[in-house]
Design an enzyme around this catalytic site. Structure first.
Site, PDB file in Angstrom:
ATOM      1  N   LEU A  46      45.538 -17.735 -43.220  1.00  0.00           N
ATOM      2  CA  LEU A  46      46.747 -18.391 -42.735  1.00  0.00           C
ATOM      3  C   LEU A  46      47.283 -19.246 -43.869  1.00  0.00           C
ATOM      4  O   LEU A  46      46.545 -20.019 -44.478  1.00  0.00           O
ATOM      5  CB  LEU A  46      46.416 -19.258 -41.521  1.00  0.00           C
ATOM      6  CG  LEU A  46      47.550 -19.754 -40.616  1.00  0.00           C
ATOM      7  CD1 LEU A  46      48.363 -18.580 -40.084  1.00  0.00           C
ATOM      8  CD2 LEU A  46      46.978 -20.560 -39.468  1.00  0.00           C
ATOM      9  N   ASP A  47      48.568 -19.097 -44.194  1.00  0.00           N
ATOM     10  CA  ASP A  47      49.167 -19.842 -45.302  1.00  0.00           C
ATOM     11  C   ASP A  47      48.927 -21.343 -45.145  1.00  0.00           C
ATOM     12  O   ASP A  47      48.918 -21.855 -44.015  1.00  0.00           O
ATOM     13  CB  ASP A  47      50.676 -19.590 -45.367  1.00  0.00           C
ATOM     14  CG  ASP A  47      51.020 -18.180 -45.825  1.00  0.00           C
ATOM     15  OD1 ASP A  47      50.149 -17.514 -46.396  1.00  0.00           O
ATOM     16  OD2 ASP A  47      52.170 -17.764 -45.594  1.00  0.00           O
ATOM     17  N   PRO A  48      48.766 -22.073 -46.240  1.00  0.00           N
ATOM     18  CA  PRO A  48      48.547 -23.523 -46.147  1.00  0.00           C
ATOM     19  C   PRO A  48      49.617 -24.248 -45.330  1.00  0.00           C
ATOM     20  O   PRO A  48      49.305 -25.179 -44.592  1.00  0.00           O
ATOM     21  CB  PRO A  48      48.568 -23.971 -47.613  1.00  0.00           C
ATOM     22  CG  PRO A  48      48.081 -22.777 -48.370  1.00  0.00           C
ATOM     23  CD  PRO A  48      48.653 -21.597 -47.634  1.00  0.00           C
ATOM     24  N   LEU A  49      50.890 -23.823 -45.473  1.00  0.00           N
ATOM     25  CA  LEU A  49      51.964 -24.512 -44.762  1.00  0.00           C
ATOM     26  C   LEU A  49      52.113 -24.060 -43.309  1.00  0.00           C
ATOM     27  O   LEU A  49      52.953 -24.586 -42.582  1.00  0.00           O
ATOM     28  CB  LEU A  49      53.288 -24.325 -45.508  1.00  0.00           C
ATOM     29  CG  LEU A  49      53.324 -24.851 -46.940  1.00  0.00           C
ATOM     30  CD1 LEU A  49      54.738 -24.763 -47.504  1.00  0.00           C
ATOM     31  CD2 LEU A  49      52.806 -26.284 -47.036  1.00  0.00           C
ATOM     32  N   ALA A  50      51.301 -23.098 -42.902  1.00  0.00           N
ATOM     33  CA  ALA A  50      51.304 -22.652 -41.506  1.00  0.00           C
ATOM     34  C   ALA A  50      50.219 -23.407 -40.732  1.00  0.00           C
ATOM     35  O   ALA A  50      49.267 -23.926 -41.312  1.00  0.00           O
ATOM     36  CB  ALA A  50      51.057 -21.152 -41.423  1.00  0.00           C
TER      37      ALA A  50
END
Length: 320
Positions: A46-50
């Site tokens: 999961l992307d860091p900003l998600a």
């Protein structure tokens, strides 16, 4: 003799509600260290900003990770119209602007084109490897990265809210779908450009927000706090773990006898009674995989059912 692994033999799933601006690998490392576990991994970056569902497997549960990764994923996300970025989210630099703003009717009219089997070109800033290098590493070094399009599955795509500059969606997708690329392509189809400003994953395979715990619930400390050795509390982690077999709860299960469990743990097949084999197969025909063989509700092996024969593929070790 091989070197003995450090840590304790902890098995099970921790379904983390990953916080914003926190990497998936960082989350696994922190929780493995906190739990003092020998082995851990996650089922889908999961992307860091998600934010949202990041299933983390410990010990024997890592054997079920591929099946969880192959499961459907659900997302809720916000698209910002009129601005394109290098990363297709808020982290990148602005590359293009547009004055075009789609309305609700226009957006809803094109959504069927992005449902079903869809050809998608992954973002340049992705973990896909190009000649052995991660695409995002090449892109950060200034190289032009154009990845080949591939087919993805979008089971459902729903518009929840439509404002002047932003729209909120929900989607259920198959493996390998990039929401950032989905927003990029929808925007282009609408004659504008766009990027993701908020992204939350609400389900991965069998795991949903109902299963999830926060980093603070798991460790007693928020993700922003650097932990010290004295902060460790193994009992706290143990209290939020769910069973190893929960990763396969969407798949057929076959209760077996102690004798069959003994044979499976020695690599041998089990033969199911015809009535049980039919019940396990349900509406499916032919050979099926995976099937979870269980003894008194505890997982014994991940199997393939061929006719009446239950063949072990991965056998779970008995807990000490």
């Amino acid at each position: 003799m091989g070197r003995r692994k450090k840590g304790r033999k902890l098995s099970g799933w921790l379904v983390l509600d990953k916080p914003y601006d926190f990497g998936s690998t960082e989350a696994v490392s922190r929780l493995r260290w906190f739990a003092g576990a020998q082995k851990a991994g996650h089922a889908g970056t999961l992307d860091p900003l998600a934010t949202g569902i990041l299933p983390i497997a410990f010990g024997e549960a890592t054997k079920t990770v591929p099946y969880v990764q192959d499961g459907r994923k659900a997302y809720r996300f916000t698209a910002r119209w009129g601005i394109a970025t290098t990363t297709d989210d808020t982290e990148g630099d602005i590359t293009r602007r547009s004055d075009v703003r789609p309305d609700r009717a226009g957006i809803e009219a094109v959504l069927p084109e992005f449902t079903g089997t869809v050809s998608q070109r992954p973002p340049a800033f992705s973990a896909i490897k190009v000649d052995g290098e991660r695409a995002y590493d090449l892109a950060r070094d200034g190289e032009k990265v154009v990845l080949e399009a591939r087919d993805i599955e979008v089971d459902r795509l729903t518009l929840l809210e439509a404002g002047e500059d932003e729209a909120v969606f929900e989607a259920v997708t198959g493996k390998g779908t990039y929401v950032r690329a989905l927003v990029r392509d929808i925007a282009e189809r609408l004659g504008t450009c766009g990027h993701v400003t908020a992204l939350r994953r609400t389900a991965v395979g069998p795991f949903t927000e109902d299963d999830a715990v926060t980093m603070e619930e798991a460790t007693g400390h928020p993700a922003s706090i650097k932990l010290a050795p004295e902060d460790r509390d193994e009992a706290r982690i143990d209290s939020v773990l769910i069973g190893t077999g929960e990763g396969l709860r969407e798949h057929p299960q076959a209760p077996i006898t102690p004798q069959d469990a003994f044979r499976m743990r020695h690599g041998q097949d089990a033969v199911l009674p015809p009535v049980q084999a039919k019940a396990v197969r349900g509406e499916q025909s032919g050979d099926i995989e995976p099937v979870l063989a269980t003894l008194d509700g505890e997982p014994v092996a991940i199997c393939r059912l061929e006719g009446l024969r239950l063949q072990p593929i991965k056998v779970f070790q008995l807990e000490a």
